[in-house]
Motif scaffolding. Structure first.
Motif, PDB file in Angstrom:
ATOM      1  N   GLU A   1      -4.387  -6.947  -6.135  1.00  0.00           N
ATOM      2  CA  GLU A   1      -3.166  -6.445  -5.366  1.00  0.00           C
ATOM      3  C   GLU A   1      -3.343  -6.717  -3.741  1.00  0.00           C
ATOM      4  N   ASP A   2      -4.834  -6.644  -3.566  1.00  0.00           N
ATOM      5  CA  ASP A   2      -5.096  -6.528  -2.074  1.00  0.00           C
ATOM      6  C   ASP A   2      -4.756  -7.971  -1.382  1.00  0.00           C
ATOM      7  N   ILE A   3      -4.447  -8.946  -2.181  1.00  0.00           N
ATOM      8  CA  ILE A   3      -3.966 -10.350  -1.563  1.00  0.00           C
ATOM      9  C   ILE A   3      -2.657 -10.124  -1.045  1.00  0.00           C
ATOM     10  N   VAL A   4      -1.882  -9.227  -1.472  1.00  0.00           N
ATOM     11  CA  VAL A   4      -0.378  -8.958  -0.954  1.00  0.00           C
ATOM     12  C   VAL A   4      -0.484  -7.953   0.128  1.00  0.00           C
ATOM     13  N   LEU A   5      -1.365  -6.676  -0.200  1.00  0.00           N
ATOM     14  CA  LEU A   5      -1.289  -5.593   0.690  1.00  0.00           C
ATOM     15  C   LEU A   5      -2.447  -5.547   1.718  1.00  0.00           C
ATOM     16  N   THR A   6      -3.315  -6.369   1.772  1.00  0.00           N
ATOM     17  CA  THR A   6      -4.276  -6.417   2.924  1.00  0.00           C
ATOM     18  C   THR A   6      -3.771  -7.144   4.134  1.00  0.00           C
ATOM     19  N   ASP A   7      -3.665  -6.687   5.212  1.00  0.00           N
ATOM     20  CA  ASP A   7      -3.497  -7.657   6.466  1.00  0.00           C
ATOM     21  C   ASP A   7      -4.044  -6.940   7.857  1.00  0.00           C
ATOM     22  N   GLU A   8      -3.749  -7.825   8.830  1.00  0.00           N
ATOM     23  CA  GLU A   8      -4.270  -7.150  10.138  1.00  0.00           C
ATOM     24  C   GLU A   8      -3.240  -6.288  10.894  1.00  0.00           C
TER      25      GLU A   8
END
Length: 246
Positions: free
Chosen positions: A94-101
């Protein structure tokens, strides 16, 4: 950024000395240049490149095969990295979609807005800036990720934790502007209201502006959806600033 200042006491007039040599004319001082922050080093740039490659490969596969039907090892192969590398950058799928800067960028954008500007207006500029044409290819990626969050229950469930982190950063930025503490009651309520309004505006837009079935006019479709989302965000923040009249 605080500026260094130099204070001097006014000098008393003195009698000219016979032995004093004439003072040389003072040279005009050159204007000081703004301090430049060093850019990211080679190692950090490599990490960013790898992170982006993983995310882009994953988004392409999610579009082609569906989120649930795409395992992490297939994402790793498409990004030409190992599965362990994927998990090193993104602890969960899920972090591939949700994690960003973007949270840090939004907080910095808020700090750069005029101090006498209302929080709603500052937030509007910070958020809509991510959807403008200047965002380039990142705008299309952001819209694709938001669409996935709307479609996949597992992503919406995990998004709650991400919103808490977003609230912390935005709360710190808003607290600095208002001279309050980040855990101040009014700051926390304002941040919670804004994040909730933004989420519903984004979801409402996604529900009424579906992505095209083909990629023939991707650029035009991206611009249309980004404009619609910016308009929805404007409406949501305007509703908050007017006291939510219903």
């Amino acid at each position: 950024m605080p500026k260094a200042t130099t204070t001097s006491q006014p000098s008393r007039p003195s009698q000219p000395s016979q032995s004093a040599e004439p003072a040389e004319p003072s040279q005009p001082s050159e204007p000081s240049q703004p301090e430049r922050r060093p850019g990211p080093g080679l190692r950090e740039r490599k990490k960013t490149k790898t992170r982006q490659a993983i995310r882009r490969a994953a988004l392409r596969l999610f579009t082609e095969q569906g989120y649930d039907a795409t395992p992490v090892d297939r994402i790793a192969a498409a990004a030409d990295v190992s599965t362990s590398t994927v998990f090193r950058y993104f602890p969960a799928k899920e972090d591939i979609v949700l994690t960003d800067e973007y949270d840090a960028l939004m907080a910095e954008a808020i700090r750069e807005r005029p101090r006498d500007e209302s929080p709603a207006v500052s937030l509007r500029h910070a958020v809509v800036g991510l959807l403008g044409p200047a965002a380039g290819a990142e705008r299309e990626e952001l819209l694709a990720r938001l669409a996935l969050v709307r479609q996949v229950p597992a992503l919406r469930a995990r998004m709650s934790g991400g919103l808490a982190d977003s609230g912390t950063l935005l709360g710190e930025a808003l607290a600095e502007r208002s001279g309050r503490a980040p855990d101040d009651f009014e700051v926390r309520v304002a941040v919670g209201a804004v994040l909730g309004a933004l989420r519903e505006a984004v979801f409402h837009c996604l529900d009424h502006h579906r992505p095209p079935a083909t990629t023939a006019s991707t650029a035009k479709a991206t611009a249309t959806r980004a404009d619609a989302m910016a308009t929805a965000i404007d409406r949501a923040l305007d509703l908050l600033s007017r006291g939510i009249p219903l």
